[in-house]
Design a protein around this motif. Structure first.
Motif, PDB file in Angstrom:
ATOM      1  N   THR A   1       0.824  -1.212   0.000  1.00 22.21           N
ATOM      2  CA  THR A   1       0.000   0.000   0.000  1.00 22.21           C
ATOM      3  C   THR A   1       0.857   1.260   0.000  1.00 22.21           C
ATOM      4  O   THR A   1       0.349   2.359   0.225  1.00 22.21           O
ATOM      5  CB  THR A   1      -0.974   0.017   1.200  1.00 22.21           C
ATOM      6  OG1 THR A   1      -0.229  -0.141   2.415  1.00 22.21           O
ATOM      7  CG2 THR A   1      -2.013  -1.078   1.076  1.00 22.21           C
ATOM      8  N   GLY A   2       2.139   1.086  -0.258  1.00 24.66           N
ATOM      9  CA  GLY A   2       2.993   2.240  -0.488  1.00 24.66           C
ATOM     10  C   GLY A   2       3.717   2.799   0.721  1.00 24.66           C
ATOM     11  O   GLY A   2       4.314   3.879   0.633  1.00 24.66           O
ATOM     12  N   MET A   3       3.683   2.108   1.843  1.00 25.15           N
ATOM     13  CA  MET A   3       4.401   2.627   3.004  1.00 25.15           C
ATOM     14  C   MET A   3       5.903   2.510   2.753  1.00 25.15           C
ATOM     15  O   MET A   3       6.392   1.442   2.396  1.00 25.15           O
ATOM     16  CB  MET A   3       4.022   1.879   4.282  1.00 25.15           C
ATOM     17  CG  MET A   3       4.712   2.445   5.526  1.00 25.15           C
ATOM     18  SD  MET A   3       4.260   1.610   7.076  1.00 25.15           S
ATOM     19  CE  MET A   3       2.724   2.457   7.460  1.00 25.15           C
ATOM     20  N   PRO A   4       6.633   3.607   2.947  1.00 20.30           N
ATOM     21  CA  PRO A   4       8.085   3.548   2.760  1.00 20.30           C
ATOM     22  C   PRO A   4       8.750   2.656   3.812  1.00 20.30           C
ATOM     23  O   PRO A   4       8.251   2.518   4.938  1.00 20.30           O
ATOM     24  CB  PRO A   4       8.536   5.004   2.949  1.00 20.30           C
ATOM     25  CG  PRO A   4       7.300   5.833   2.906  1.00 20.30           C
ATOM     26  CD  PRO A   4       6.159   4.947   3.279  1.00 20.30           C
TER      27      PRO A   4
ATOM     28  N   LEU B   1       0.248   6.065  13.562  1.00 19.15           N
ATOM     29  CA  LEU B   1       0.985   5.814  12.327  1.00 19.15           C
ATOM     30  C   LEU B   1       0.099   5.116  11.287  1.00 19.15           C
ATOM     31  O   LEU B   1       0.099   5.491  10.109  1.00 19.15           O
ATOM     32  CB  LEU B   1       2.213   4.959  12.652  1.00 19.15           C
ATOM     33  CG  LEU B   1       3.347   5.002  11.658  1.00 19.15           C
ATOM     34  CD1 LEU B   1       4.670   4.778  12.373  1.00 19.15           C
ATOM     35  CD2 LEU B   1       3.176   3.991  10.574  1.00 19.15           C
ATOM     36  N   LEU B   2      -0.666   4.115  11.717  1.00 23.00           N
ATOM     37  CA  LEU B   2      -1.533   3.394  10.789  1.00 23.00           C
ATOM     38  C   LEU B   2      -2.678   4.267  10.276  1.00 23.00           C
ATOM     39  O   LEU B   2      -3.057   4.171   9.109  1.00 23.00           O
ATOM     40  CB  LEU B   2      -2.079   2.123  11.429  1.00 23.00           C
ATOM     41  CG  LEU B   2      -1.071   0.997  11.611  1.00 23.00           C
ATOM     42  CD1 LEU B   2      -1.712  -0.195  12.334  1.00 23.00           C
ATOM     43  CD2 LEU B   2      -0.488   0.556  10.275  1.00 23.00           C
ATOM     44  N   LYS B   3      -3.217   5.133  11.133  1.00 22.65           N
ATOM     45  CA  LYS B   3      -4.282   6.039  10.682  1.00 22.65           C
ATOM     46  C   LYS B   3      -3.755   7.005   9.613  1.00 22.65           C
ATOM     47  O   LYS B   3      -4.443   7.285   8.630  1.00 22.65           O
ATOM     48  CB  LYS B   3      -4.878   6.823  11.860  1.00 22.65           C
ATOM     49  CG  LYS B   3      -5.874   6.031  12.661  1.00 22.65           C
ATOM     50  CD  LYS B   3      -6.506   6.904  13.742  1.00 22.65           C
ATOM     51  CE  LYS B   3      -7.611   6.185  14.448  1.00 22.65           C
ATOM     52  NZ  LYS B   3      -8.266   7.043  15.458  1.00 22.65           N
ATOM     53  N   ALA B   4      -2.544   7.505   9.811  1.00 27.48           N
ATOM     54  CA  ALA B   4      -1.949   8.403   8.818  1.00 27.48           C
ATOM     55  C   ALA B   4      -1.739   7.660   7.502  1.00 27.48           C
ATOM     56  O   ALA B   4      -2.011   8.193   6.416  1.00 27.48           O
ATOM     57  CB  ALA B   4      -0.626   8.971   9.336  1.00 27.48           C
ATOM     58  N   HIS B   5      -1.285   6.423   7.586  1.00 30.04           N
ATOM     59  CA  HIS B   5      -1.086   5.635   6.374  1.00 30.04           C
ATOM     60  C   HIS B   5      -2.429   5.318   5.711  1.00 30.04           C
ATOM     61  O   HIS B   5      -2.558   5.393   4.488  1.00 30.04           O
ATOM     62  CB  HIS B   5      -0.316   4.351   6.686  1.00 30.04           C
ATOM     63  CG  HIS B   5      -0.020   3.543   5.475  1.00 30.04           C
ATOM     64  ND1 HIS B   5       0.776   3.998   4.448  1.00 30.04           N
ATOM     65  CD2 HIS B   5      -0.444   2.300   5.107  1.00 30.04           C
ATOM     66  CE1 HIS B   5       0.840   3.073   3.502  1.00 30.04           C
ATOM     67  NE2 HIS B   5       0.115   2.038   3.882  1.00 30.04           N
ATOM     68  N   GLN B   6      -3.412   4.993   6.522  1.00 27.23           N
ATOM     69  CA  GLN B   6      -4.754   4.711   6.015  1.00 27.23           C
ATOM     70  C   GLN B   6      -5.290   5.918   5.230  1.00 27.23           C
ATOM     71  O   GLN B   6      -5.852   5.767   4.145  1.00 27.23           O
ATOM     72  CB  GLN B   6      -5.682   4.376   7.180  1.00 27.23           C
ATOM     73  CG  GLN B   6      -7.114   4.081   6.804  1.00 27.23           C
ATOM     74  CD  GLN B   6      -7.963   3.863   8.032  1.00 27.23           C
ATOM     75  OE1 GLN B   6      -7.900   4.645   8.987  1.00 27.23           O
ATOM     76  NE2 GLN B   6      -8.755   2.804   8.028  1.00 27.23           N
ATOM     77  N   GLU B   7      -5.092   7.087   5.777  1.00 32.25           N
ATOM     78  CA  GLU B   7      -5.539   8.313   5.108  1.00 32.25           C
ATOM     79  C   GLU B   7      -4.813   8.491   3.770  1.00 32.25           C
ATOM     80  O   GLU B   7      -5.430   8.834   2.751  1.00 32.25           O
ATOM     81  CB  GLU B   7      -5.285   9.520   6.014  1.00 32.25           C
ATOM     82  CG  GLU B   7      -5.829  10.819   5.489  1.00 32.25           C
ATOM     83  CD  GLU B   7      -5.605  11.965   6.467  1.00 32.25           C
ATOM     84  OE1 GLU B   7      -5.228  13.058   5.993  1.00 32.25           O
ATOM     85  OE2 GLU B   7      -5.808  11.762   7.684  1.00 32.25           O
ATOM     86  N   ALA B   8      -3.519   8.257   3.758  1.00 29.20           N
ATOM     87  CA  ALA B   8      -2.743   8.383   2.518  1.00 29.20           C
ATOM     88  C   ALA B   8      -3.209   7.365   1.477  1.00 29.20           C
ATOM     89  O   ALA B   8      -3.335   7.692   0.291  1.00 29.20           O
ATOM     90  CB  ALA B   8      -1.250   8.208   2.810  1.00 29.20           C
ATOM     91  N   VAL B   9      -3.482   6.136   1.914  1.00 27.25           N
ATOM     92  CA  VAL B   9      -3.951   5.100   0.986  1.00 27.25           C
ATOM     93  C   VAL B   9      -5.327   5.466   0.441  1.00 27.25           C
ATOM     94  O   VAL B   9      -5.583   5.340  -0.758  1.00 27.25           O
ATOM     95  CB  VAL B   9      -3.974   3.712   1.666  1.00 27.25           C
ATOM     96  CG1 VAL B   9      -4.687   2.678   0.803  1.00 27.25           C
ATOM     97  CG2 VAL B   9      -2.559   3.258   1.989  1.00 27.25           C
ATOM     98  N   ASN B  10      -6.216   5.934   1.300  1.00 23.01           N
ATOM     99  CA  ASN B  10      -7.545   6.336   0.843  1.00 23.01           C
ATOM    100  C   ASN B  10      -7.465   7.486  -0.165  1.00 23.01           C
ATOM    101  O   ASN B  10      -8.201   7.501  -1.151  1.00 23.01           O
ATOM    102  CB  ASN B  10      -8.441   6.709   2.026  1.00 23.01           C
ATOM    103  CG  ASN B  10      -8.984   5.486   2.731  1.00 23.01           C
ATOM    104  OD1 ASN B  10      -9.267   4.469   2.109  1.00 23.01           O
ATOM    105  ND2 ASN B  10      -9.133   5.576   4.041  1.00 23.01           N
TER     106      ASN B  10
END
Length: 136
Positions: free
Chosen positions: A66-69, A93-102
């Protein structure tokens, strides 16, 4: 590193590579940079991955897909290995990544809508052209 006592439930690095789709080299790299804690070893010194190791790798694969560096994955892994006291930080951290993926999915959907429009337009134009050349 711990010595493995029950080899039946532990997998070799080759087996884990096949199961997870990662190369043996990548698995060793993940261990070296701290994404994985040091993996247990059999009496012969070969790595033996426990079921929990495989589950962690599969989750890391999801983050990567899902694109996490890698840098952020390392941050998450370090927090995970700290135990329950880091749950709130892992959640952040996961919420921030979730937002980026969405957001990425939303952007992809907008781009796909443009492609769909062009496909429909060209299909219609091709069908019209085909109909004109086959009249009487």
């Amino acid at each position: 590193m711990s010595m493995i006592t029950d080899a039946n439930e532990h997998l070799t690095i080759q087996q884990v590579a096949e199961k997870t789709g990662l190369s043996v080299h990548t698995l060793r790299y993940y261990e070296r940079i701290g994404l994985l804690q040091p993996v247990g070893r059999a009496a012969n010194g070969h790595r033996r991955f426990a079921p929990d190791d495989v589950r962690r790798i599969e989750f890391l694969n999801k983050l990567r897909a899902t694109g996490m560096p890698i840098r952020q994955m390392c941050e998450f892994a370090a927090l995970m290995y700290q135990g329950d006291e880091s749950i709130a930080e892992r959640l952040r951290l996961l919420k921030a990544h979730q937002e980026a993926v969405n957001q990425y999915i939303e952007d992809l959907q907008k781009n796909l809508a443009v492609i769909d429009y062009k496909v429909n337009l060209y299909t219609q134009l091709t069908e019209e052209d085909h109909a004109k050349t086959h009249i009487g």
